[in-house]
Design an enzyme around this catalytic site. Structure first.
Site, short mmCIF file in Angstrom:
data_model
loop_
_atom_site.label_atom_id
_atom_site.label_comp_id
_atom_site.label_asym_id
_atom_site.label_seq_id
_atom_site.Cartn_x
_atom_site.Cartn_y
_atom_site.Cartn_z
N GLY A 11 0.87 -1.20 -0.05
CA GLY A 11 0.02 0.08 0.08
C GLY A 11 0.89 1.33 -0.17
O GLY A 11 1.49 1.70 1.19
N TRP A 15 0.22 6.78 4.46
CA TRP A 15 0.97 6.06 5.68
C TRP A 15 2.02 4.91 5.09
O TRP A 15 3.07 4.87 5.97
CB TRP A 15 -0.02 5.51 6.38
CG TRP A 15 -0.04 4.81 7.52
CD1 TRP A 15 -0.49 3.78 8.28
CD2 TRP A 15 0.88 5.24 8.52
NE1 TRP A 15 -0.11 3.75 9.61
CE2 TRP A 15 0.87 4.42 9.96
CE3 TRP A 15 1.82 6.47 8.76
CZ2 TRP A 15 1.42 4.77 11.05
CZ3 TRP A 15 2.66 6.89 9.92
CH2 TRP A 15 2.54 5.82 11.05
N ALA A 139 1.33 10.53 8.99
CA ALA A 139 2.19 10.10 8.07
C ALA A 139 3.29 11.13 7.77
O ALA A 139 4.43 10.98 7.64
CB ALA A 139 1.41 9.59 6.69
N LYS A 190 -11.39 5.69 17.19
CA LYS A 190 -11.13 7.22 17.15
C LYS A 190 -11.36 8.01 16.22
O LYS A 190 -11.72 9.27 16.24
CB LYS A 190 -9.53 7.31 17.67
CG LYS A 190 -8.47 6.99 16.68
CD LYS A 190 -8.21 8.19 15.83
CE LYS A 190 -7.31 7.71 14.54
NZ LYS A 190 -6.87 8.51 13.63
N ARG A 254 -7.58 14.14 9.15
CA ARG A 254 -8.65 14.01 8.02
C ARG A 254 -10.08 13.65 8.50
O ARG A 254 -11.03 14.42 7.85
CB ARG A 254 -8.37 13.03 6.90
CG ARG A 254 -7.07 13.19 6.08
CD ARG A 254 -6.35 12.03 5.41
NE ARG A 254 -6.07 10.83 6.26
CZ ARG A 254 -5.55 9.85 5.94
NH1 ARG A 254 -5.22 9.69 4.59
NH2 ARG A 254 -5.26 9.09 6.78
N ASN A 255 -10.02 12.99 9.75
CA ASN A 255 -11.53 12.91 10.15
C ASN A 255 -12.12 14.04 10.81
O ASN A 255 -13.17 14.37 10.68
CB ASN A 255 -11.43 11.67 11.26
CG ASN A 255 -11.23 10.33 10.35
OD1 ASN A 255 -12.25 9.89 9.71
ND2 ASN A 255 -9.82 9.61 10.39
N1 LIG Z 1 -2.32 9.12 6.75
C1 LIG Z 1 -2.03 8.92 8.00
O1 LIG Z 1 -1.67 9.99 8.63
C2 LIG Z 1 -2.12 7.64 8.64
C3 LIG Z 1 -2.97 6.71 8.25
N2 LIG Z 1 -3.47 5.58 8.90
C4 LIG Z 1 -4.22 4.52 8.29
O2 LIG Z 1 -3.60 3.67 7.12
C5 LIG Z 1 -4.78 3.24 6.24
C6 LIG Z 1 -4.22 4.06 4.73
O3 LIG Z 1 -4.19 5.43 4.95
P1 LIG Z 1 -3.42 6.36 3.75
O4 LIG Z 1 -2.06 5.95 3.53
O5 LIG Z 1 -3.34 7.67 4.53
O6 LIG Z 1 -4.61 6.33 2.84
P2 LIG Z 1 -3.94 6.87 1.36
O7 LIG Z 1 -5.35 7.36 0.72
O8 LIG Z 1 -3.18 7.93 1.23
O9 LIG Z 1 -3.31 5.81 0.57
C7 LIG Z 1 -4.28 4.39 0.42
C8 LIG Z 1 -3.22 3.45 -0.60
O10 LIG Z 1 -3.48 2.25 -0.08
C9 LIG Z 1 -3.56 1.69 -1.81
N3 LIG Z 1 -4.42 0.35 -1.93
C10 LIG Z 1 -5.68 0.33 -1.92
N4 LIG Z 1 -6.15 -0.91 -2.04
C11 LIG Z 1 -4.93 -1.55 -2.38
C12 LIG Z 1 -4.76 -2.84 -2.62
N5 LIG Z 1 -5.67 -3.78 -2.71
N6 LIG Z 1 -3.55 -3.47 -2.85
C13 LIG Z 1 -2.61 -2.65 -2.57
N7 LIG Z 1 -2.81 -1.13 -2.31
C14 LIG Z 1 -4.04 -0.71 -2.29
C15 LIG Z 1 -4.05 2.78 -2.50
O11 LIG Z 1 -3.43 2.45 -3.96
P3 LIG Z 1 -4.00 3.62 -5.19
O12 LIG Z 1 -2.83 4.68 -5.08
O13 LIG Z 1 -3.38 2.46 -6.41
O14 LIG Z 1 -5.13 4.02 -5.04
C16 LIG Z 1 -3.42 4.16 -2.01
O15 LIG Z 1 -2.06 4.27 -2.60
C17 LIG Z 1 -5.96 3.88 6.74
O16 LIG Z 1 -6.55 2.91 7.40
C18 LIG Z 1 -5.39 5.00 7.61
O17 LIG Z 1 -6.40 5.23 8.80
C19 LIG Z 1 -2.69 5.20 9.94
C20 LIG Z 1 -1.96 6.12 10.59
C21 LIG Z 1 -1.63 7.50 10.13
O1 LIG Z 2 -4.53 7.90 12.11
C1 LIG Z 2 -4.20 9.14 12.10
C2 LIG Z 2 -3.14 9.84 13.19
O2 LIG Z 2 -2.90 8.79 14.15
C3 LIG Z 2 -4.42 9.87 11.02
O3 LIG Z 2 -5.54 10.56 11.20
P1 LIG Z 2 -6.73 10.75 9.79
O4 LIG Z 2 -7.00 9.61 9.42
O5 LIG Z 2 -7.77 11.41 10.74
O6 LIG Z 2 -5.80 11.70 8.99
#
Ligand SMILES: NC(=O)C1=CN([C@@H]2O[C@H](COP(=O)(O)OP(=O)(O)OC[C@H]3O[C@@H](n4cnc5c(N)ncnc54)[C@H](OP(=O)(O)O)[C@@H]3O)[C@@H](O)[C@H]2O)C=CC1
Ligand SMILES: O=C(CO)COP(=O)(O)O
Length: 326
Positions: A11, A15, A139, A190, A254-255
């Site tokens: 992914g 993150w 992230a 959360k 974002r939430n």
């Molecule tokens: N961003 C943050 O600050 C944080 C995020 N998280 C958690 O991490 C998770 C992801 O968030 P985030 O990275 O921000 O989201 P994004 O929207 O930035 O990215 C999601 C990524 O997942 C990829 N993806 C989706 N489906 C698949 C699949 N089947 N196989 C491989 N890759 C896939 C997407 O690919 P494509 O680009 O091709 O669409 C995209 O690159 C969430 O659950 C979020 O709550 C946790 C802590 C911090």
């Molecule tokens: O999980 C996160 C921070 O710990 C990121 O929060 P958001 O998905 O709300 O941006």
């Protein structure tokens, strides 16, 4: 205690890319898997990911579109959105070596099945060893190398310690735990509660209301957590209270930002993943199945589902019968 040298991150979103940087900084050999071949090629040459703008990807970070290559790593971090975890795991599972630790990094609960992230991993890859990483960590902060602490839980304490050793550094401090369920409930709930706090801010209800809502939100998160077998120290720790405080107070969330937009009656921010939107209906189904009262989460789910207006939801919360704190 096992020692690990190679890490794959599945992914390549914000993150996943930040976590790949964490593993590089910890000295591991790291490969980042992007499901789009085109994105993988572009990131390899530009050393940039548009999903995490402003971050230079480490020169020794390998980027691939080959799932079999990623599956060869000794540790897998899986950082897709929660509702995409099953699809990603289904592609990965046939290539995994037995007992490979697969660390869920998404925050949510699966629709339809009510499964937590590690349960989805166990269902799709029965020979893998599920673990979970969660806590207050944007992230962008992590990618910039700002100090961050999270919880990393596995059923086996020795494995949790080894995963911490493999990923930790002075700026990314995972605390080990065996309370998988506690960690995943905090991360999922959360996000829903952050939407509620954002709505209060967007409606200009004041800082006191924001603090009250966050605290009452924690109370319902803890009630559900305890009913599901989570430990108190986890719920009041980084992945529970810690992440709730961050997400209910920071514009980077974002939430929270979505909640503010809803509260103002403005359009939601475009192209931003707000996991709480997907988690809210499942969270309240889960709470109902456990006979747990979660009025704030219920209000968020009702607002998002169009069943109630924001003003009616606020009125409903404020006119609940007075009761003992708890
Ligand atoms: N961003 C943050 O600050 C944080 C995020 N998280 C958690 O991490 C998770 C992801 O968030 P985030 O990275 O921000 O989201 P994004 O929207 O930035 O990215 C999601 C990524 O997942 C990829 N993806 C989706 N489906 C698949 C699949 N089947 N196989 C491989 N890759 C896939 C997407 O690919 P494509 O680009 O091709 O669409 C995209 O690159 C969430 O659950 C979020 O709550 C946790 C802590 C911090
Ligand atoms: O999980 C996160 C921070 O710990 C990121 O929060 P958001 O998905 O709300 O941006």
């Amino acid at each position: 205690m096992p020692s690990f040298n190679s890490v794959a991150v599945i992914g390549a979103g914000a993150w996943g890319t930040a976590l790949a940087g964490v593993a590089v900084r910890a000295g591991r050999d790291v490969v980042l898997y992007a499901r789009s071949a085109e994105s993988a090629t572009r990131m390899t040459s530009s050393r940039q990911n548009p999903r995490l703008p402003g971050t230079q990807l480490a020169a020794n970070l390998e980027i691939t579109n080959e799932i079999a290559q990623a599956a060869r790593a000794e540790i897998i971090l899986i950082a897709t959105p929660a509702q995409h975890l099953r699809e990603a795991m289904t592609a990965l599972a046939p290539h995994l070596k037995k007992a490979t630790p697969v660390v869920a990094c998404a925050k949510g609960i699966e629709h339809g099945t009510h499964k937590f992230m590690t349960e989805v991993i166990a269902a799709t890859a029965p020979d893998a060893t599920p673990a979970i990483l969660s806590g207050p960590s944007f992230a962008d902060d992590v990618a910039r190398g700002l100090p961050t602490a999270v919880t990393l839980a596995a059923q086996d304490e020795g494995l949790a310690r080894a995963l911490v050793q493999a990923l930790g550094s002075s700026t990314f401090r995972p605390y080990h735990s065996t309370d998988i369920r506690g960690v995943e409930i905090g991360g999922a709930a959360k996000n829903v509660l952050a939407i509620a706090a954002g709505i209060a801010v967007g409606r200009k209800l004041g800082a006191s209301a924001q603090a009250a809502l966050t605290t009452r939100g924690f109370s319902e998160l803890a009630r559900l957590g305890l009913a599901c077998g989570a430990r108190t120290e986890t719920l009041v720790g980084l992945s529970g209270l810690g992440d709730l405080i961050l997400s209910c107070s920071s514009l980077q969330s974002r939430n929270f930002a979505l909640g503010i937009a809803l509260g103002r009656g403005a359009p939601p921010p475009k192209g931003k993943l707000a996991e709480g939107v997907f988690t809210a209906p499942v969270l309240i189904e889960l709470a109902a199945s456990q006979n747990i009262d979660m009025p704030v989460s219920q209000a968020v789910a009702a607002i998002l589902g169009g069943a109630i207006t924001i003003d009616a939801a606020i009125e409903g919360l404020l006119t609940r019968p007075f009761k003992a704190e708890g």
